[in-house]
Design a protein around this motif. Structure first.
Motif, short mmCIF file in Angstrom:
data_model
loop_
_atom_site.label_atom_id
_atom_site.label_comp_id
_atom_site.label_asym_id
_atom_site.label_seq_id
_atom_site.Cartn_x
_atom_site.Cartn_y
_atom_site.Cartn_z
N ASP A 88 5.38 50.94 -11.16
CA ASP A 88 6.09 49.80 -11.31
C ASP A 88 7.39 49.99 -11.97
OD1 ASP A 88 6.38 48.78 -14.30
OD2 ASP A 88 4.57 50.14 -13.98
N TYR B 147 2.91 43.52 -12.60
CA TYR B 147 3.82 43.74 -11.46
C TYR B 147 2.93 43.81 -10.21
CZ TYR B 147 7.16 46.01 -8.46
OH TYR B 147 7.90 46.54 -7.53
N SER C 26 2.49 40.61 -8.32
CA SER C 26 3.69 39.63 -7.81
C SER C 26 3.81 40.10 -6.29
CB SER C 26 4.80 39.76 -8.95
OG SER C 26 5.24 41.28 -8.62
N SER D 239 15.11 37.85 -14.78
CA SER D 239 14.45 38.37 -13.69
C SER D 239 13.07 38.68 -14.24
CB SER D 239 15.21 39.55 -13.05
OG SER D 239 15.21 40.65 -14.03
N ASP D 240 12.95 39.14 -15.57
CA ASP D 240 11.47 39.12 -15.98
C ASP D 240 10.73 37.80 -15.71
OD1 ASP D 240 11.89 41.76 -16.53
OD2 ASP D 240 12.60 41.40 -18.81
N HIS E 162 9.53 37.05 -12.35
CA HIS E 162 8.61 38.32 -11.83
C HIS E 162 7.30 37.87 -12.51
CE1 HIS E 162 10.73 41.46 -10.13
NE2 HIS E 162 11.63 41.86 -10.89
N ASP F 24 6.02 34.94 -10.78
CA ASP F 24 5.48 35.14 -9.26
C ASP F 24 4.03 35.59 -9.55
OD1 ASP F 24 5.01 36.53 -6.93
OD2 ASP F 24 6.88 37.34 -6.76
N GLU G 221 15.92 45.72 -7.26
CA GLU G 221 15.12 45.31 -8.26
C GLU G 221 14.89 46.36 -9.30
OE1 GLU G 221 11.23 43.24 -7.32
OE2 GLU G 221 10.31 45.07 -8.49
#
Lengths: 336, 336
Positions: free
Chosen positions: A321, B37, B40, B125-126, B129, B132, B285
């Protein structure tokens, strides 16, 4: 004569070469910047920001003329993509700007502001440091006013002018978007338009209430920089932002604005006698440079031996990841 | 049940805890994000941006209602300081937003976007994520539209909506300020105002000429990301930005806008069958995450054993320059 000597003598070709090195990220740039550093600190750095359409460029143009009439040399750094100084002009603007083209006391340079790793104003502060060492009296830095990048560039400035035009929507909202905190001086430009007095009144109201003044910020000295959540500037203690009305196209109000700029300059010089103030500014300056060098290091690591390509391969495979891979890369970078 | 299981089941308290960890930069956050991760990738991430006063929040509000009526769950991440979602509301706005407060299918969270070292969207962005992976169908990310930070956040989005209002100044100028390149969909909101058709016409003209279309950008695949000077997005090949007129306050045009969003979503899913497209998105990303981890590392180094304090001391003494000291710190950081 070395390039350093030539730059210090403001030899125009040597200056242009140095700025090109900076822009290209050439290793000679850093070497020269180190040597120039101890020659800098004399210029008055004035940031001019505001939304597109506020008339920043016309204002800058008028300020250049005014400073020149007082025998000051002026360098302009435009990093506003919509500025005629950086080529985003409609034809009329471009012609207007050319009046300074033959004046040796004026130096205009525009920059793309985007750095490595998809972010960050990379070179603007180096350019401003270099222009300072070259001995330009006044350095005008023109940016659009909302983003983090622009705020960072404005932190370089000793004096920040936030330009607004009346009737461009909800000023209160614009003010909330972080622009209030960075201004030493507000200019309500296009003041012959309807709503100018209202905009001045709204601004004054915002200044009078609710708002943490630069005075308080300065009072907190270096500590404010440790607060990572806020974008803050270091201002002379006791300075209260002033509001000026101008019509840049006719020149109305420019003399008064110049008076305000000089007043702030004097306050800045006075504040610089205080070590805490100097310490806070040096800290900010160092952090900006540190961050850029750290980034450059990270980027060159990723580009080395196809590291980045291998990483993307592992993401495509779904065998890891991005968080784990980024941690590994940061660790590996430390070992090289 | 572990926090991971709970988060995946969208347990509201576990979710809130994770988001708090992320916001605080707690080590648990990274651990959980790594585990999340691989869960998502299902959400539709829609960015909504534009200048203050364009009516983004009212539009977001109307979109929430519309998505809910189609049984989609919606998470909102507001990082626009002027947004009523993030507390910058006048009273009327705040009350209006509360209609979603009792709906379990709606999750609203606002964030300060400023990270370490005086810059950078750190956690947004975390958060996206995480949301998601939690299984929210739609993630709406609201930002103000001009700065680098905001553009970075919008790059996270699969679909970016740029909102404008007529009569807010010179649209052409606003367009030049970098907003055109990030839009998949334009919304001319407050379309009952004078000048709306003119704004649509101007936008259309800009799209028809001069402008590098997302189509061409996608065509260049991963290569465009290596161009560090530009802020670019990765778009489905062949997508031509659409323009919609809305009056968010009355709901006029919202159905049509929703149709446009669904159309773009379909194009995005289709594009994701292409490995080059996926590779380019993963690269972007990864770089965002890498940069944040690199920063965090640099910051903790400077805070360790008074490194930063010593550095500032040397600058005060004038015994070195910030370029040399920053280079030394970056090297030393690698050795620890």
């Amino acid at each position: 004569m070395t390039i350093l000597d030539k730059v210090l003598k403001r030899d125009i070709r040597a200056c242009a070469r140095l700025l090109r090195w900076i822009d290209d990220g050439a290793p000679e740039a850093r070497t020269t910047l180190k040597q120039l550093y101890h020659h800098s600190g004399q210029a008055s750095i004035i940031g001019i920001t505001g939304n597109p359409g506020a008339g920043k460029s016309t204002l800058t143009d008028k300020l250049i003329t005014k400073f020149r009439s007082r025998n000051k040399t002026v360098a302009v750094v435009a990093i506003d993509p919509s500025s005629p100084f950086s080529g985003g002009a409609i034809l009329g603007d471009r012609i207007r700007m050319q009046q300074h083209a033959t004046d040796e006391g004026v130096f205009i340079r525009s920059f793309a502001t985007r750095g490595h790793l998809g972010g960050l104003t990379s070179t603007t502060s180096d350019v401003v440091h270099a222009l300072d060492a070259m001995g330009w009296d006044i350095i005008l830095v023109e940016t659009v006013g909302v983003g983090q990048d622009e705020v960072e560039v404005q932190r370089l400035a000793h004096t920040t002018v936030v330009t607004m035009a009346p009737g461009m929507g909800d000023e209160i909202q614009a003010i909330k978007a972080g622009i209030l905190e960075i201004a030493d001086i507000f200019v309500v430009n296009k003041a012959d338009r309807e709503g100018a007095d209202r905009t001045v009144k709204d601004l004054q109201m915002m200044l009078d209430m609710g708002y943490i003044s630069p005075k308080e910020m300065a009072h907190h000295g270096g500590a404010i920089l440790a607060d990572n959540r806020k974008q803050q500037r270091i201002c002379p203690e006791g300075w209260i932002p002033k509001i000026y009305k101008t019509v840049a196209t006719t020149g109305d109000g420019i003399d008064e604005l110049l008076g305000g700029l000089e007043e702030h300059r004097a306050a800045y010089i006075e504040a610089s006698k205080d070590e805490d103030f100097v310490r806070a500014r040096l800290r900010q300056e160092f952090l900006d440079i540190f961050r850029r060098i750290l980034f450059a290091r990270g980027w060159s690591f990723l580009m080395h031996e196809d590291h980045l390509k291998q990483i993307i391969g592992q993401l495509i495979d779904n065998s890891s990841d991005p968080y784990t891979l980024a941690e590994q890369a940061v660790k590996a970078l430390g070992r090289t």
